[in-house]
Design a protein around this motif. Structure first.
Motif: not given
Lengths: 106, 119
Positions: A46-51, A61-67, A70-76
């Protein structure tokens, strides 16, 4: 590096937002990937490099975080998003390590 | 399209050996490494091994080091995983997966898996 995912199971109504968390036992910068595994199927990136979304992955689908966090969000959430989601660190290798997974259900 | 197909799974007794194959198509084989990842029944994903695109380097999980050997045959576009001294903890679905462009430790295309039963 130990990866911990929470919650273990997430129940979300269609159209609602799903938030999945992944925590690393040590800093991994943004060296994190997310995979989706639908019942009876192989995992899918789904995701690489966190975002960064992988090819063909919908924008919901969106990803975030560092260190370490981390979070994966499915908006709807759509019914086809029912699956187990795994995070994977690749900052320290070998080995690369996966989290235990979060099961997303309707 | 890019595709990987595993084969060679089966039922073996503890202590026996088995070789899995991962046959690829749809991409330039010599440019990409291939991983093996396994999943025990009802459990999560466990990385097993990886071999680089040119076969010059390989890495293994501690749980299989010294027992499993990864190799590749360019002419057959195939990666192999030879598994020796199998034990019940090795029972799993084994997936092969292609290294992603730009990230050696990310897997962007996966096969459907082959099942190994140790009993």
């Amino acid at each position: 590096t130990v990866m911990t995912q929470f919650p273990a199971t997430l129940s979300v109504s269609p159209g609602e937002r799903a938030t999945l968390s992944c925590r690393a036992s040590q800093r991994i910068d943004n060296n994190l990937a997310w995979y989706q595994q639908k019942p009876g199927q192989a995992p899918r990136l789904l995701m690489y490099g966190a975002s960064n979304r992988a090819t063909g992955i919908p924008a919901r689908f969106s990803g975030s975080g560092f260190g370490t966090d981390f979070t994966l969000i499915i908006s709807s959430l759509q019914t086809e998003d029912v699956a187990v989601y795994y995070c994977q660190q690749y900052h320290t290798w070998p080995p690369i390590t996966f989290g235990g997974g979060t099961k997303v259900e309707i | 399209q890019e595709q990987l197909v595993e084969s060679g799974g089966g039922v073996v007794q503890p202590g026996q050996s088995l070789t899995l194959s991962c046959t690829t198509s749809g991409f330039v084989f010599r440019r990409f490494g291939v991983h093996w990842v396994r999943q025990a029944p009802g459990k999560g994903l466990e990385w097993v091994a990886v071999m680089s695109s040119d076969g010059s380097s390989s890495h293994y999980a501690e749980s299989v080091k010294g027992r499993f050997t990864i190799s590749r045959d360019e002419s057959k576009r195939t990666v192999f995983l030879r598994m020796d001294r199998l034990n019940t903890d090795d029972a799993a679905v084994y997936y092969c997966a292609k290294v992603a462009r730009g990230d050696f430790w990310v897997m962007d295309v996966w096969g459907q898996g082959t099942t190994v039963t140790v009993s």
